[in-house]
Design an enzyme around this catalytic site. Structure first.
Site, short mmCIF file in Angstrom:
data_model
loop_
_atom_site.label_atom_id
_atom_site.label_comp_id
_atom_site.label_asym_id
_atom_site.label_seq_id
_atom_site.Cartn_x
_atom_site.Cartn_y
_atom_site.Cartn_z
CE LYS A 162 -5.87 -7.98 -2.64
NZ LYS A 162 -5.93 -7.89 -1.17
CB SER A 178 -10.70 -13.17 -10.07
OG SER A 178 -11.61 -14.18 -10.45
CD GLU A 252 -11.99 -8.19 2.32
OE1 GLU A 252 -12.80 -8.86 2.98
OE2 GLU A 252 -12.19 -7.83 1.16
CB CYS A 286 -16.46 -9.46 1.21
SG CYS A 286 -15.59 -7.88 1.17
CD GLU A 387 -18.83 -14.54 1.91
OE1 GLU A 387 -18.68 -13.31 1.94
OE2 GLU A 387 -17.88 -15.34 1.81
CD GLU A 464 -6.86 -5.12 1.02
OE1 GLU A 464 -5.95 -5.34 0.20
OE2 GLU A 464 -8.05 -5.35 0.80
#
EC number: 1.2.1.8
Length: 490
Positions: A162, A178, A252, A286, A387, A464
């Site tokens: 990022k 996080s 994302e 992910c 998920e 990204e």
């Protein structure tokens, strides 16, 4: 490892205490020990960080492209020099095996920073002739102050993914890691400062997402938010960003990606890919290909090859070079994964292996879940629809190409997809029909700096990495120049 000193915020080139007075703890998930108490940023801290970033961004944007490039390249050098030190901290905070963090997390993050450092001098506008006496030229200008909100599975890599394009384009970034894995982002801030980044250009605000993250997304001084996380949280971030000041967003988000094995595939290759697509990083990726579609006639043989490879998984001391499987990132996440496993059993899926916590010496105090493979699955099962973000593979069978394409696309997610086949024509024909932003043929998981990554549908907005991401951190100014006498109708 002994408990670390209390961790502060990083604002304007140094550590500073949070004004909120609140703290939280970060845990080593391999053994349950507290690593550190971390101060949580409040609203006043966000205001301080934005003011600092605004000051630093003006200095940063006024520097030449080559000056900015050199500073980011110095940061790359420092990251590589400290790779092992940073990898050890990442392993302690995430639980991931050191064999992984030392070869992937910092390495791939540094590669992305190096990539964008090299692109800075190539960020240019255009010239558009209108007539002999007039033309238009464009400038790509930085957005100003942007925010990055990271996920817990790849803390320093995400911080670099990022910050690299944002800083390369001349912006300042406020990064909120996080609260589950906040430690390496603070180290990255130190490295940026050591490399010569002006104070305020990269500030780090640990805190609880529902508070600190919300303050960032609502702040009028933030021009863009780049978020990595779950779909529900992403929708809140997007709503807050739009409601406050029409911020630009990059999202994302989650995935439930299909991996399709065709009947002409080498089943050994297919099994190797399926293992990496489900159990790398203990399944906390992910893009994982958790819906594994195999031809009905190949199911039994494929299952045996998977079972043979599960035997090669080595769980244990996360600093042992032979360990390739760690605990889940936290105890709440472990419990959530176990609930999904219980649901799979309840709904009729057959457990091929795993299906419980890992037990025995070294496992009882940590957030360990056994590598789990379900078979005899159907598309309507919860473990196939939702998920899980853990070491849980679901094997499904199919009969025809058209059928498996339809079923692979029958999901709200669209992050990744992959196929295994020896037929190049089929490979491209099928990939072009799959509704996913990241696709792999006869491989899985690599996301090099040059490759734009992002999702379709509920899996995200924007990309990204790659050139287009650098451009997304700029705004285009168009300027018309008239050299003839201006004619007014008045």
């Amino acid at each position: 490892m002994s408990r670390m000193a209390e961790q502060q915020l990083y604002i304007h080139g140094g550590y500073t205490s949070a004004t909120s007075g609140r703290t939280f703890e970060t845990i080593n998930p391999a053994n349950g020990n507290v690593l550190a108490t971390v101060q949580a940023a409040g609203r006043e801290d966000v205001d301080r960080a934005v003011k600092s970033a605004q000051q630093g961004q003006k200095i940063w944007a006024s520097m030449t492209a080559m000056e900015r490039s050199r500073i980011l390249r110095r940061a790359v050098d420092i990251l590589r020099e400290r790779n092992d030190e940073l990898a050890k901290l990442e392993t302690l905070d995430t639980g991931k095996a050191y064999s992984e963090t030392s070869t992937v997390d910092i390495v791939t993050g540094a590669d992305v920073l190096e990539y964008y450092a090299g692109l800075i001098p190539a960020l240019e506008g255009s010239q558009i002739p209108l007539r002999e006496t007039s033309f238009v030229y464009t400038r790509r200008e930085p957005l100003g102050v942007v925010a990055g909100i990271g996920a817990w599975n790849y803390p320093i890599q995400i911080a670099l993914w990022k910050s690299a394009p944002a800083l390369a384009a001349g912006n300042a970034m406020i990064f909120k890691p996080s609260e589950v894995t906040p430690l390496t982002a603070l180290k990255l801030a130190e490295i940026y400062s050591e490399a010569g980044l002006p104070d305020g250009v990269f500030n780090v605000l640990p805190g609880v997402g529902a508070e600190t993250g919300q303050y960032l997304t609502e702040h009028p001084g933030i021009a863009k938010v780049s978020f990595t996380g779950g779909v529900a949280s992403g929708k809140k971030v997007m709503a807050n960003s739009a409601a406050s000041s029409l911020k630009e967003v990059t999202m994302e988000l989650g995935g439930k990606s299909p991996l399709i094995v065709f009947d002409d595939a080498d089943l050994d290759l297919a099994a190797d890919i399926a293992m990496m697509a489900n159990f790398f990083s203990s399944g906390q990726v992910c893009t994982n290909g958790t819906r594994v579609f195999v031809p009905a006639k190949c199911k039994a043989a494929f299952e045996q090859k998977i079972l043979a490879r599960v035997e090669r998984i080595r769980a244990g001391d996360v600093f042992d070079p032979q360990t390739n499987f760690g605990p889940l990132v936290s105890f709440p996440h472990r419990d959530n994964v176990l609930r999904y496993i219980a649901k799979g059993k309840e709904e009729g899926a057959r457990v091929l292996c795993g299906g419980d916590v890992l037990k025995g010496d070294g496992f009882d105090n940590g957030a360990w879940v056994a590598p789990t493979v379900f078979t005899d699955c159907s598309d309507d099962m919860t473990i196939v629809r939702e998920e899980i973000f853990g070491p849980v593979m679901s094997i499904l069978t199919y009969e025809s190409e058209d059928e498996v394409i339809r079923r692979a696309n029958d999901t709200d997610y669209g992050l990744a997809a992959g196929i295994v086949t020896a037929d190049l024509n089929r490979a491209h024909r099928v990939i072009h029909q799959l509704e996913a932003g990241i696709c792999w043929i006869n491989t899985w998981g690599e996301s090099p700096a040059e490759m734009p990554v992002g999702g379709y549908k509920h899996s995200g907005i924007g990309r990204e990495n790659g050139v287009m991401t650098l451009q997304s951190y700029t705004q285009v100014k168009s300027i018309q120049v008239e050299m003839a006498k201006f004619q007014s109708i008045f």
